[in-house]
Design a protein around this motif. Sequence first.
Motif, PDB file in Angstrom:
ATOM      1  N   GLU A   1     -43.901 -14.699 -23.504  1.00  0.00           N
ATOM      2  CA  GLU A   1     -43.698 -15.939 -24.242  1.00  0.00           C
ATOM      3  C   GLU A   1     -42.232 -16.111 -24.623  1.00  0.00           C
ATOM      4  O   GLU A   1     -41.526 -15.144 -24.897  1.00  0.00           O
ATOM      5  CB  GLU A   1     -44.561 -15.949 -25.508  1.00  0.00           C
ATOM      6  N   MET A   2     -41.802 -17.363 -24.651  1.00  0.00           N
ATOM      7  CA  MET A   2     -40.436 -17.681 -25.056  1.00  0.00           C
ATOM      8  C   MET A   2     -40.380 -17.939 -26.553  1.00  0.00           C
ATOM      9  O   MET A   2     -41.379 -18.327 -27.164  1.00  0.00           O
ATOM     10  CB  MET A   2     -39.952 -18.928 -24.302  1.00  0.00           C
ATOM     11  N   GLY A   3     -39.197 -17.733 -27.124  1.00  0.00           N
ATOM     12  CA  GLY A   3     -38.984 -18.108 -28.510  1.00  0.00           C
ATOM     13  C   GLY A   3     -38.901 -19.619 -28.639  1.00  0.00           C
ATOM     14  O   GLY A   3     -38.876 -20.354 -27.638  1.00  0.00           O
ATOM     15  N   GLU A   4     -38.823 -20.102 -29.853  1.00  0.00           N
ATOM     16  CA  GLU A   4     -38.858 -21.547 -30.099  1.00  0.00           C
ATOM     17  C   GLU A   4     -37.715 -22.276 -29.394  1.00  0.00           C
ATOM     18  O   GLU A   4     -37.924 -23.325 -28.765  1.00  0.00           O
ATOM     19  CB  GLU A   4     -38.794 -21.810 -31.605  1.00  0.00           C
ATOM     20  N   GLU A   5     -36.497 -21.735 -29.480  1.00  0.00           N
ATOM     21  CA  GLU A   5     -35.346 -22.411 -28.875  1.00  0.00           C
ATOM     22  C   GLU A   5     -35.453 -22.458 -27.357  1.00  0.00           C
ATOM     23  O   GLU A   5     -35.243 -23.509 -26.734  1.00  0.00           O
ATOM     24  CB  GLU A   5     -34.053 -21.704 -29.279  1.00  0.00           C
ATOM     25  N   GLU A   6     -35.789 -21.317 -26.748  1.00  0.00           N
ATOM     26  CA  GLU A   6     -35.901 -21.274 -25.287  1.00  0.00           C
ATOM     27  C   GLU A   6     -37.081 -22.110 -24.800  1.00  0.00           C
ATOM     28  O   GLU A   6     -37.013 -22.740 -23.745  1.00  0.00           O
ATOM     29  CB  GLU A   6     -36.037 -19.827 -24.808  1.00  0.00           C
ATOM     30  N   GLN A   7     -38.158 -22.133 -25.573  1.00  0.00           N
ATOM     31  CA  GLN A   7     -39.308 -22.964 -25.206  1.00  0.00           C
ATOM     32  C   GLN A   7     -38.920 -24.433 -25.191  1.00  0.00           C
ATOM     33  O   GLN A   7     -39.328 -25.198 -24.303  1.00  0.00           O
ATOM     34  CB  GLN A   7     -40.459 -22.733 -26.189  1.00  0.00           C
ATOM     35  N   GLY A   8     -38.100 -24.832 -26.182  1.00  0.00           N
ATOM     36  CA  GLY A   8     -37.629 -26.214 -26.225  1.00  0.00           C
ATOM     37  C   GLY A   8     -36.787 -26.566 -25.013  1.00  0.00           C
ATOM     38  O   GLY A   8     -36.930 -27.651 -24.428  1.00  0.00           O
ATOM     39  N   LEU A   9     -35.901 -25.648 -24.617  1.00  0.00           N
ATOM     40  CA  LEU A   9     -35.079 -25.882 -23.425  1.00  0.00           C
ATOM     41  C   LEU A   9     -35.947 -25.955 -22.171  1.00  0.00           C
ATOM     42  O   LEU A   9     -35.727 -26.796 -21.290  1.00  0.00           O
ATOM     43  CB  LEU A   9     -34.046 -24.759 -23.280  1.00  0.00           C
ATOM     44  N   TYR A  10     -36.937 -25.077 -22.100  1.00  0.00           N
ATOM     45  CA  TYR A  10     -37.831 -25.065 -20.935  1.00  0.00           C
ATOM     46  C   TYR A  10     -38.611 -26.379 -20.832  1.00  0.00           C
ATOM     47  O   TYR A  10     -38.734 -26.958 -19.743  1.00  0.00           O
ATOM     48  CB  TYR A  10     -38.797 -23.888 -21.038  1.00  0.00           C
ATOM     49  N   ASP A  11     -39.130 -26.855 -21.957  1.00  0.00           N
ATOM     50  CA  ASP A  11     -39.900 -28.103 -21.952  1.00  0.00           C
ATOM     51  C   ASP A  11     -39.046 -29.264 -21.451  1.00  0.00           C
ATOM     52  O   ASP A  11     -39.531 -30.147 -20.727  1.00  0.00           O
ATOM     53  CB  ASP A  11     -40.426 -28.405 -23.358  1.00  0.00           C
ATOM     54  N   LYS A  12     -37.771 -29.270 -21.837  1.00  0.00           N
ATOM     55  CA  LYS A  12     -36.870 -30.311 -21.347  1.00  0.00           C
ATOM     56  C   LYS A  12     -36.625 -30.167 -19.846  1.00  0.00           C
ATOM     57  O   LYS A  12     -36.616 -31.152 -19.110  1.00  0.00           O
ATOM     58  CB  LYS A  12     -35.542 -30.251 -22.105  1.00  0.00           C
TER      59      LYS A  12
ATOM     60  N   PHE B   1     -39.259 -31.456 -17.425  1.00  0.00           N
ATOM     61  CA  PHE B   1     -39.310 -32.915 -17.361  1.00  0.00           C
ATOM     62  C   PHE B   1     -38.061 -33.487 -16.693  1.00  0.00           C
ATOM     63  O   PHE B   1     -38.138 -34.389 -15.856  1.00  0.00           O
ATOM     64  CB  PHE B   1     -39.458 -33.509 -18.764  1.00  0.00           C
ATOM     65  N   VAL B   2     -36.906 -32.938 -17.049  1.00  0.00           N
ATOM     66  CA  VAL B   2     -35.631 -33.516 -16.632  1.00  0.00           C
ATOM     67  C   VAL B   2     -35.368 -33.363 -15.138  1.00  0.00           C
ATOM     68  O   VAL B   2     -34.917 -34.317 -14.483  1.00  0.00           O
ATOM     69  CB  VAL B   2     -34.476 -32.883 -17.444  1.00  0.00           C
ATOM     70  N   ILE B   3     -35.621 -32.189 -14.581  1.00  0.00           N
ATOM     71  CA  ILE B   3     -35.279 -31.955 -13.171  1.00  0.00           C
ATOM     72  C   ILE B   3     -36.003 -32.936 -12.242  1.00  0.00           C
ATOM     73  O   ILE B   3     -35.361 -33.563 -11.383  1.00  0.00           O
ATOM     74  CB  ILE B   3     -35.573 -30.492 -12.770  1.00  0.00           C
TER      75      ILE B   3
ATOM     76  N   VAL C   1     -34.155 -36.818 -21.494  1.00  0.00           N
ATOM     77  CA  VAL C   1     -35.301 -36.629 -22.381  1.00  0.00           C
ATOM     78  C   VAL C   1     -35.429 -37.792 -23.351  1.00  0.00           C
ATOM     79  O   VAL C   1     -36.519 -38.250 -23.674  1.00  0.00           O
ATOM     80  CB  VAL C   1     -35.175 -35.292 -23.149  1.00  0.00           C
ATOM     81  N   LYS C   2     -34.296 -38.326 -23.820  1.00  0.00           N
ATOM     82  CA  LYS C   2     -34.333 -39.480 -24.725  1.00  0.00           C
ATOM     83  C   LYS C   2     -34.985 -40.675 -24.044  1.00  0.00           C
ATOM     84  O   LYS C   2     -35.723 -41.441 -24.649  1.00  0.00           O
ATOM     85  CB  LYS C   2     -32.918 -39.835 -25.168  1.00  0.00           C
ATOM     86  N   GLU C   3     -34.696 -40.821 -22.740  1.00  0.00           N
ATOM     87  CA  GLU C   3     -35.299 -41.935 -22.013  1.00  0.00           C
ATOM     88  C   GLU C   3     -36.814 -41.789 -21.964  1.00  0.00           C
ATOM     89  O   GLU C   3     -37.553 -42.759 -21.977  1.00  0.00           O
ATOM     90  CB  GLU C   3     -34.731 -41.995 -20.591  1.00  0.00           C
TER      91      GLU C   3
END
Length: 313
Positions: free
Chosen positions: A241-252, A255-257, A309-311
């Motif tokens: 499992e990832m920590g909160e910060e890395e999980q946030g980056l992964y979630d982005k 979606f972004v790629i 991500v904002k879009e």
Amino acid sequence: MSLKQECIDIINLITEPLKKDEYDLYETETNSIRDICELTGEDVTYGDCFECEYYEHCPYKKHVKVDVSFWDYSDFQRNYVFAKKPSVNKGIHYINNRKQLMDEMSQFKKEIEQYKDYYAEFGEKYSDFMEYAKEFGEKLREEYSFFENMSTDILPIVFHTDFAKDSEGKTNYAKRGNFTSIGKQNMINVYYCMDDVEDTKRNIRHELLHYFLYMSGMKYLDEDAIFHYLCGIYDAHAYKEMGEEEQGLYDKLVFVIPELEKKCKELNCKDGAFNANRDVVLMAVGNDREDFSNKELFDYGMKLLNMTVKEKA
């Protein structure tokens, strides 16, 4: 005839028919000093224990004088002492009478013949696995600009037929591979590689991603977002499992790629535009800003990540 000499003669009788070519080498030493690990029972005289936590100051490596020592220049080793009282509890076969000698030699013959057949198959698979590792490494080099300087000529991979062991010598059935780096020495271990070919290939991909990221100066741990992302792309099983910060980056990232690729197609971008922008995003996610030499490039990657991500929102 002494038990010791009879042991040597029987070993020679057993191994002589197994010498099929120049690579079938066997060595029988007498009255030699061996290094035995009391944790695992392994003969580590010619071994490299650098992965062990006791590597530099090991209290478990014991120097033992043995009467007969057999080695096939690979993994098959046997040490015999003709005495009643053991000086170490593991790694030495003690013989005190002829019945014990015959029992030991019968077991020796059975195991070395099985070993030869097994390792003939292992040798073929070893070559196939190494070729697969190089092909996968080349695929990574061609796909991502931050891997382009990696070399696949010599990959520091060791394939093991057995399971991994922990620092106390106990079998770790869950660990199927690891990447370690100590000083300038890097090593990739792939364990239990003869069980399932597809599982072994997945483990190769998993460990090579660790290695390529590490050698490229990027985040490479099991809990890092970029590692999880690449494991997802290449079915390499990121299981921690990832920590909160890395999980946030992964979630982005996930979606972004795809969004970047979609926009590049819609705008009919030049060849290579998607890969270039994707790699900038991945480099930003795979590094810390303070450690990244090109701050402008890092900021651009994070801008792309957050803007897309904002879009979505």
